[in-house]
Design a protein around this motif. Structure first.
Motif, mmCIF file in Angstrom:
data_model
loop_
_atom_site.group_PDB
_atom_site.id
_atom_site.type_symbol
_atom_site.label_atom_id
_atom_site.label_comp_id
_atom_site.label_asym_id
_atom_site.label_seq_id
_atom_site.Cartn_x
_atom_site.Cartn_y
_atom_site.Cartn_z
ATOM 1 N N LEU A 11 -15.051 81.352 28.052
ATOM 2 C CA LEU A 11 -14.859 82.594 28.361
ATOM 3 C C LEU A 11 -15.804 83.426 27.556
ATOM 4 N N GLU A 70 -19.336 83.238 28.816
ATOM 5 C CA GLU A 70 -19.420 84.155 29.957
ATOM 6 C C GLU A 70 -19.458 85.795 29.731
ATOM 7 N N VAL A 71 -18.831 86.082 28.819
ATOM 8 C CA VAL A 71 -18.663 87.507 28.377
ATOM 9 C C VAL A 71 -19.759 88.039 27.827
ATOM 10 N N GLU A 98 -14.491 86.627 37.453
ATOM 11 C CA GLU A 98 -15.621 87.301 36.904
ATOM 12 C C GLU A 98 -14.986 88.804 36.879
ATOM 13 N N ILE A 109 -14.034 88.746 33.253
ATOM 14 C CA ILE A 109 -15.408 88.832 32.608
ATOM 15 C C ILE A 109 -15.983 90.017 32.348
#
Ligand code: ATP
Ligand code: MG
Length: 650
Positions: free
Chosen positions: A112, A115-116, A143, A146
């Protein structure tokens, strides 16, 4: 009002095991009472990691505009992601994602974080910097979370618009905050097929005047091959996937805007509510810990709300992730492809803490007890409810059929405006009373007052007010300070007016009775819609009920009820008998004065897209008026059906 309907004969004291395991201990109330600001300072340092510590807890000098944790700086996304990785919990699952078609994806905190960071880098590339607004119009997929966290990381306030809203609703919200970028998806799965989102964005932007929007970031969820406008639209997989996983989280001021979100629109036109960073994060994390009793690393938590509502913001994104919780995120509807879908997911993922809305509980009651009975829900140890008053009957059903007669239920009262839970029992501490939200949380001060701001006596209906500021309180209505003061602070001096009616029972438990506008006056008696609805739902053939007061020449107002029956329904001649029986039943439960003048059996009720009954529309119908603003209604054909039916009966 008659007491016997609300004060149930039995309460449920916590088991010893629950008390021992629970995060909340009884002395929390005393701590908060002894030193209000000291208590919140403690919670702020316990639940949040500050880049710069604050030097003042609360600045209320410019009331009703509050500043909390003044001088403090933090990065909300760092708190929700990075610090868990730094603390050695990178391998812990943050999100068990379940797509409606059955695709699954587990995302750890380490993933995570990557992705962030990638999304934050991509958004920067697209021109988003601190202070720029970003609109989010998405299905329930990772998403979405995110994207929101990437915005928080950059200090770019997001405005999430529920994916079920029309292009008009989207457009007005984009215009309101002057969004620079829109994050969307081609589609999201709804009952087996991809339901398009991107065309609504195109339509909204066609109309947006000249356009604050420069870029549209599109996730490919449904493979629907949407039109992509050259120079404006970019694919998530093109710009995010290739971005760097390195991104330094800058600290933002405690009062830096985190997001704008509109209320559900149950009572009228939605209001754009502004929330800021520090206080909001503190109270969402604290309440998720003490009210939902989550134990990070042990629990599997699931909040079924959509991220498009405040419940999704506070109890899917910010509270649980700040706490490092493992949670289920499910894309679809509870009945697709079968009515046991939620319970199947809960069983398969080993859900231990489950948070949903009364509307969903009543739907499950209507579908039948045998459906949850097919699944192993034995791991569930805490249940929660939010959004409307929960009828005692629905509460009992929830405990018995989902909570295997054991799990404590927390009925949590709060609002988009309050940002986080305000009134709720505490698992392990409170003796539970079915149907009551019970007590303000430690650190929260509420009162029930009459028109002169005087506290009402126990058993009397009054207005629910918050008497002290709280960390996650709204900081205003976006762009309209006057309306903020007018709506919440003008009715009484120095008291936050919540708009809900409530009363204390003899034991001091709070019963929220619905909107003030929904409290009826029949021959001089004040009756609450919630109480009459609960009386109707306590009849074993009724699954759901909505009651309104319609103008009546004789009595001032007359009680008009709309009911949905449980599985099985009723034949035509049976209906007549049942209607009489239901009127009599309400008479017995509450008193003759509360007997509905008419009862209409319907198959659906008008609801907001967040699942709340829109009584104001039913009232319009019952009083023969044109129905008001229906932009937040789920299904407008419901109103036509009800109108026609009512006319046929007149
Ligand atoms: P609008 O303000 O636009 O009319 P809304 O009030 O439905 O919409 P939300 O902020 O989503 O928008 O909902 C907050 C309201 O929901 C509360 O004011 C209350 O009426 C109701 N509510 C929430 N939780 C509970 C609860 N546990 N018990 C009773 N009512 C609740
Ligand atoms: Mg409201």
């Amino acid at each position: 009002m008659a007491e016997e309907t609300t004060t149930e004969a039995h309460t449920y004291p916590p088991s010893e095991q629950t008390t021992q395991y629970a995060n909340a201990k009884a002395d929390l109330y005393e701590q908060a009472d002894a030193d209000f600001e000291g208590f919140w300072a403690d919670q702020a340092r316990k639940y949040v990691t500050w880049g710069t510590d604050f030097d003042q807890v609360l600045d209320w000098s410019d009331a009703p505009f509050a500043k909390w944790f003044v001088g403090g700086e933090l990065n909300v996304a760092y708190n929700c992601v990075d610090r868990h990785v730094e603390e050695g919990n990178g391998d812990r699952v943050a999100i068990h994602f379940v797509g409606e078609p059955g695709d699954e994806r587990d995302i750890t905190y380490a993933q995570l974080k990557d992705e962030v960071c990638k999304a934050a880098n991509a958004l920067s590339e697209l021109g988003v910097s601190k202070g720029d607004a970003v609109a989010v119009y998405m299905p329930m997929i990772p998403e979405t979370i995110i994207g929101m966290l990437a915005c928080a990381r950059l200090g770019a306030p997001h405005s999430v618009v529920f994916g079920g809203f029309s292009s008009d609703a989207l457009r007005s919200r984009i215009d309101d905050c002057k969004a620079k970028v829109v994050i969307t998806a081609d589609a999201g799965y709804r009952r087996g097929t991809p339901s398009p989102l991107k065309p609504a964005v195109d339509k909204a932007l066609e109309k947006a005047d000249g356009g604050s929007v420069e870029k549209v970031l599109v996730v490919n969820r449904g493979d629907t091959d949407p039109e992509m406008k050259e120079g404006r639209d970019v694919w998530w997989h093109d710009v995010v996937d290739s971005a760097s996983t390195e991104h330094t989280a800058e600290n933002h001021d405690s009062e830096h805007p985190l997001f704008i979100l509109y209320t559900s629109g149950t009572t009228g036109k939605p209001k754009g509510i502004l929330h800021t960073s520090g206080g909001y994060l503190v109270q969402t994390a604290y309440t998720n810990s003490v009210a939902h009793d989550v134990h990070p690393g042990e629990d599997v938590y699931w909040c079924t709300a959509d991220v498009g509502w405040i419940t999704g913001h506070s109890y899917i994104v910010y509270g649980p992730l700040a706490n490092g919780v493992t949670q289920v995120v499910y894309e679809g509807t509870p009945d697709s492809p079968h009515k046991g879908r939620w319970w199947e997911i809960a069983q398969n993922k080993g859900v231990t803490v489950f948070y949903t809305a009364p509307t969903a509980i009543r739907a499950c009651m209507k579908w039948g007890d045998d459906i949850p009975a097919k699944f192993d829900l034995s791991k569930i140890r805490i249940l929660g409810s939010v959004g409307e008053p929960i009828n005692p009957q629905a509460w009992e059903w929830y405990r018995e059929h989902i909570g295997h007669d054991e799990a404590p239920i927390v009925d949590t009262w709060w609002q988009t405006e309050t940002g986080a839970i305000m009134i709720s029992p505490l698992p392990g501490v409170t003796d539970l009373v079915p149907g009551s939200a019970q007590k303000p949380l430690p650190g929260i001060a509420v009162e029930i007052v009459d028109d002169e701001a005087k506290p009402v006596e126990r058993g009397q209906t009054g207005l629910l007010v918050v008497t002290k500021p709280w960390p996650s309180m709204l900081r205003g209505i976006f762009g309209d300070n006057e309306r903020y003061k007018q709506t919440y602070w003008s009715r009484f001096e120095n008291l936050y007016f919540a708009g809900d009616g409530a009363k204390f029972d003899e034991d001091g438990n709070i019963w929220v009775l619905g909107r003030v506008d929904d409290v009826m006056n029949v021959s001089g008696h004040r009756l609450s819609t919630a109480e009459i609805e609960s009386a109707l739902v306590s009849h074993d053939r009724v699954a759901e009920a909505a009651v309104v007061g319609a103008t009546d020449d004789m009595t001032g107002q007359a009680v008009v009820a709309f009911v949905i029956l449980r599985e099985g329904g009723a034949s035509d001649e049976d209906q007549e008998k049942l209607v009489q029986e239901l009127r009599g039943h309400v008479g017995n439960e509450i008193g003759p004065i509360a007997k509905p003048k008419s009862v209409m059996i319907v198959s659906e009720l008008p609801k907001t897209r967040s699942g709340k009954i829109m009584r104001r529309l039913l009232k319009d119908v019952a009083e023969n008026r044109d129905v008001g603003d229906t932009s937040t209604l789920t299904d407008s054909s419901v109103m036509d059906f009800i109108k026609n039916n009512l006319q046929a009966k007149k």
